[in-house]
Write an enzyme that holds these catalytic residues in place. Structure first.
Site, mmCIF file in Angstrom:
data_model
loop_
_atom_site.group_PDB
_atom_site.id
_atom_site.type_symbol
_atom_site.label_atom_id
_atom_site.label_comp_id
_atom_site.label_asym_id
_atom_site.label_seq_id
_atom_site.Cartn_x
_atom_site.Cartn_y
_atom_site.Cartn_z
ATOM 1 C CG HIS A 97 32.855 45.368 54.036
ATOM 2 N ND1 HIS A 97 31.682 44.722 53.699
ATOM 3 C CD2 HIS A 97 32.666 46.675 53.728
ATOM 4 C CE1 HIS A 97 30.820 45.609 53.201
ATOM 5 N NE2 HIS A 97 31.394 46.797 53.202
ATOM 6 C CB ALA B 241 25.812 37.738 49.477
ATOM 7 C CB CYS C 52 28.476 40.298 57.141
ATOM 8 S SG CYS C 52 30.139 40.254 56.548
ATOM 9 C CG LEU D 145 74.899 48.319 33.632
ATOM 10 C CD1 LEU D 145 73.558 47.810 34.157
ATOM 11 C CD2 LEU D 145 75.952 47.240 33.764
ATOM 12 C CG ASP E 130 70.362 46.601 13.673
ATOM 13 O OD1 ASP E 130 70.645 45.439 14.004
ATOM 14 O OD2 ASP E 130 71.187 47.415 13.187
ATOM 15 C CB VAL E 131 72.138 50.343 17.575
ATOM 16 C CG1 VAL E 131 73.247 49.296 17.566
ATOM 17 C CG2 VAL E 131 72.670 51.711 17.909
HETATM 18 N N1 ARG Z 1 26.889 41.665 49.438
HETATM 19 C C1 ARG Z 1 27.222 42.527 50.509
HETATM 20 C C2 ARG Z 1 28.133 43.640 49.999
HETATM 21 O O1 ARG Z 1 28.923 43.376 49.125
HETATM 22 C C3 ARG Z 1 27.907 41.765 51.585
HETATM 23 C C4 ARG Z 1 28.205 42.602 52.780
HETATM 24 C C5 ARG Z 1 28.961 41.884 53.818
HETATM 25 N N2 ARG Z 1 29.070 42.667 54.977
HETATM 26 C C6 ARG Z 1 30.169 42.846 55.696
HETATM 27 N N3 ARG Z 1 30.119 43.554 56.770
HETATM 28 N N4 ARG Z 1 31.320 42.390 55.320
HETATM 29 O O2 ARG Z 1 28.051 44.743 50.423
#
Ligand code: ARG
Length: 701
Positions: free
Chosen positions: A168, A258, A264, A635, A677-678
């Site tokens: 993101h 996560a 986030c 080449l 092999d040529v």
């Molecule tokens: N587990 C969530 C996802 O993968 C995390 C989101 C994090 N949010 C963010 N704005 N970066 O979507």
């Protein structure tokens, strides 16, 4: 506390790592502690509550990532664009966020189905409100950006994410007040980095190094002069303080599992609208049409892949599938790219695949004059090996002298032809841009494609001797046809031909009229002559396969000998050279060109040390070729490949699979690569030709 700032959060009642949709979640399923998460979330909540108004959206069971409200949508003024999640794992959050926005009185916009956009996670306002930075590449689609520009009436600058850890935009990019920018450049492609550098002056760019970046240092919440974030290094903290910010660290380790942190977990829902800022986007779109064995030959997937790999996006507007084996398909595709430059780059590759604009959008080529000899206008179209046509006064005109890596020049009477950069003259009219150009690419049928593969003989473990024999049979047949019909075969050969004992066979091919020009370097000629006169090749006795004592001197003795005669031709005429490859060339009036290089001993008087001259000698000898046999000379073969238009059959033989792949990978059906092999290849070829000449040879004793 600033009353005007409102931030949306969602309590972690149902938070957990339940699935894997980003690299951070891998190995972390159910590894986060709810208790710890709650207390970390509360820590962030308290910090923000002291400095803004925090709104809460009710958490929902079964939607563990709903805590990440940055992905709810994007807000500007009273308008909200709600997210369309890329992964089905999060799509169920959409209605809850939508409901919240509606309840708060926002005008809500929804993107078309299947056009993902993950809200403020992928779209960040310049803190001065001048424009919107919008990310794409993993979760959000480039094609969502024009909608944002239109609905929010703001300029959108598209940035392409290329490191999946930073999936993101808000994981690696954080605009700060006062025009500052905190970001991790390596998460973006080169074009995006250039755009960032153009928009944000150097003294305002605060670069985050990888160790901080992977701790989500860029995933920060900026409220006026305060920046709230997970733990960061002292060095980075110092930099932020120097820029006048106060850094507030708060641990968020449970959310990192996560793939999220401070930013986030928040969505700023008060973003002021600036009067003089209006919709704008640099995104370009074009419609193209393609026709042929689009699925069978994989052309469509190639085209779509290259669009995405070059930073663009597409929408298939129409597709009609050919039903019978021989019927062709047709597709109409809308292509978008983040800028005009990148659109041109994408288009020139698509043209190579045979794409054309819809007839109603066809235009003539654009032309610019050469203002400095030997230098093309910046935007010149780079020619390819494929037959190309340019549109002049609504007429399609075939380009002459087709070769790759040249420019297309429009001459007198609207004649079009390829020219090398160095040959450009003042006033030459050069084709620029990508409009009004099409290549006529024979769409390969299934049958043609299967004959253009690589064959491995003695190659790593792949035992397909029989298949190599089959290709040799095929090549022998074609050589015969070409010879008997007065066609032209050009051979490029490296010294390995001689080392591997192929000299006698190549000599035979020349003598029997199968070869019409020979291209090589100094070495093939020296080795061949050494073998003819002294029986060794670079000092190795070819009969016995062992080095001859002092044999390495032979090489120089030979060079000296030919230098004494003045040329290979003279040596043959005066009886000093009586057999071998070079001898047969002279005797049979087969033109040859030996192109020099920095490592050449001698060189022979015949070796052309002026490379520009050598290139044009090669080009002249290739003209009109029906087939080019490339024998173990990387080449020279690559050089030849670049000068040769599609349609000329190229047979590349080398013991090194990498060379074969490189040369046969011209995307044209007519090239065949043989890993072997040529010397052996030539021996098989000669045997096969003999069989063809006297079909009863095997039975008549
Ligand atoms: N587990 C969530 C996802 O993968 C995390 C989101 C994090 N949010 C963010 N704005 N970066 O979507």
């Amino acid at each position: 506390m600033s009353d005007s700032i409102r931030i949306l959060m969602c309590a972690p009642d149902h938070y957990d790592v339940d699935y894997v949709i980003n690299p951070w979640m891998e190995g972390n399923i159910h590894k986060s502690s709810r208790e710890k998460a709650v207390s970390q979330w509360n820590g962030l909540y308290q910090i923000l509550k002291d400095r803004s108004i925090v709104d809460l959206v009710p958490p929902q069971k079964g939607w563990p990532d709903m805590v990440f409200t940055a992905n709810a949508g994007l807000v500007l003024g009273k308008t909200a664009v709600i997210s369309r999640f890329f992964h089905k794992e999060r799509q169920g959050e959409e209605p809850y966020f939508k409901q919240w926005f509606e309840q708060q009185g926002f005008t809500v916009y929804e993107l078309p189905k299947d056009l993902p956009f993950e809200g403020a996670g992928d779209a960040l306002f310049d803190r001065e409100g001048r424009w919107l930075w919008a990310g794409y590449g993993f979760r959000s689609e480039l094609d969502s950006h024009p909608y944002l520009a239109k609905w929010l009436d703001i300029e959108v600058l598209s940035l392409r994410l290329i490191d999946e850890r930073f999936y993101h935009l808000d994981t690696c990019f954080c605009p700060l007040s006062g025009g500052y920018l905190l970001y991790y450049p390596d998460a973006f492609d080169a074009y995006s980095n250039r755009l960032i550098e153009m928009k944000v002056p150097q003294e305002k760019r605060i670069i985050v190094e990888e160790p901080d970046a992977v701790n989500f240092a860029c995933n920060a919440v900026n409220v006026n002069q305060i920046i709230v974030m997970n733990k960061i290094s002292e060095a980075l903290k110092g930099q932020l303080q120097n820029a006048g910010f106060e850094v507030v660290e708060t641990p968020l380790s449970e959310f990192l599992k996560a793939g999220g942190a401070a930013k986030c977990l928040t969505l700023r829902v008060t973003e002021p609208v600036l009067e003089d800022v209006h919709a704008n986007t640099m995104i370009e779109t074009r419609v193209i049409q393609m026709q042929g064995h689009l699925l069978d030959a994989g052309v469509l997937s190639k085209a779509l892949d290259l669009v995405v790999e070059s930073g663009g996006s597409f929408k298939v507007l129409n597709f009609s599938l050919g039903i019978e084996r021989q019927s062709t398909s047709a597709a109409e595709v809308r292509v978008s790219a983040p800028s005009a430059d990148s659109m041109d780059e994408i288009m020139s590759q698509l043209i190579e695949l045979g794409a054309v604009p819809p007839p109603q959008e066809a235009s003539d080529v654009k032309i610019e004059k050469v203002t400095k000899a030997g230098v093309a206008p910046d935007d010149f179209y780079v020619s390819t090996i494929y037959p190309t046509e340019v549109r002049i006064n609504s007429q399609w005109i075939l380009v002459g002298n087709q070769r790759m890596d040249g420019v297309i020049v429009i001459g007198d009477n609207n004649k079009a032809y390829c020219k090398l950069l160095r040959d450009l003259e003042l006033g030459d009219q050069v084709v620029v841009g990508v409009g009004g150009i099409r290549t006529i690419k024979q769409s390969d049928s299934r049958e043609q494609r299967s004959s253009s593969q690589e064959f491995t003989f003695m190659g790593a473990g792949v035992s397909s001797e029989r298949r190599v024999e089959l290709v040799v049979e095929q090549i022998a047949w074609e050589l015969r046809q070409i010879r008997d019909q007065g066609g032209k075969v050009v051979v490029t050969a490296g010294p390995v031909v001689i080392h591997t004992g192929g000299g006698q066979h190549l000599s035979r091919l020349i003598k029997d009229g199968y070869v019409h020009a020979l291209l090589g370097g100094n070495a093939i000629a020296v080795h061949d002559i050494e073998q003819s006169i002294m029986g060794t090749s670079l000092g190795v006795d070819l009969q016995r396969g062992i080095p001859v004592r002092g044999g390495h001197r032979h090489h120089l003795k030979i060079i000296n000998l030919i230098r004494r005669y003045g040329s290979i031709v003279a040596a043959v005429e005066q009886g000093a050279l009586t057999k071998g490859v070079m001898y047969e060339c002279v005797k049979n009036n087969i033109p040859f060109s030996l192109s020099g290089s920095i490592r050449d001993d001698g060189p022979l008087p015949d070796t052309e040390m002026d490379l520009i001259k050598a290139q044009s000698d090669y080009a002249n000898l290739i003209k009109g070729a029906d087939m080019i046999l490339m024998l173990s000379s990387m080449l020279h073969s690559i050089g030849v490949g670049n000068m040769t238009p599609a349609g000329v059959k190229m047979v590349c033989v080398d013991i090194n699979p990498a060379v074969v792949t490189k040369l046969s990978d011209r995307g044209s059906v007519e090239s065949v690569g043989i890993v072997t092999d040529v010397g052996l290849f030539l021996s098989l070829l000669v045997q096969q030709l003999e069989k063809l000449t006297s079909p009863y040879a095997a039975t008549v004793s």
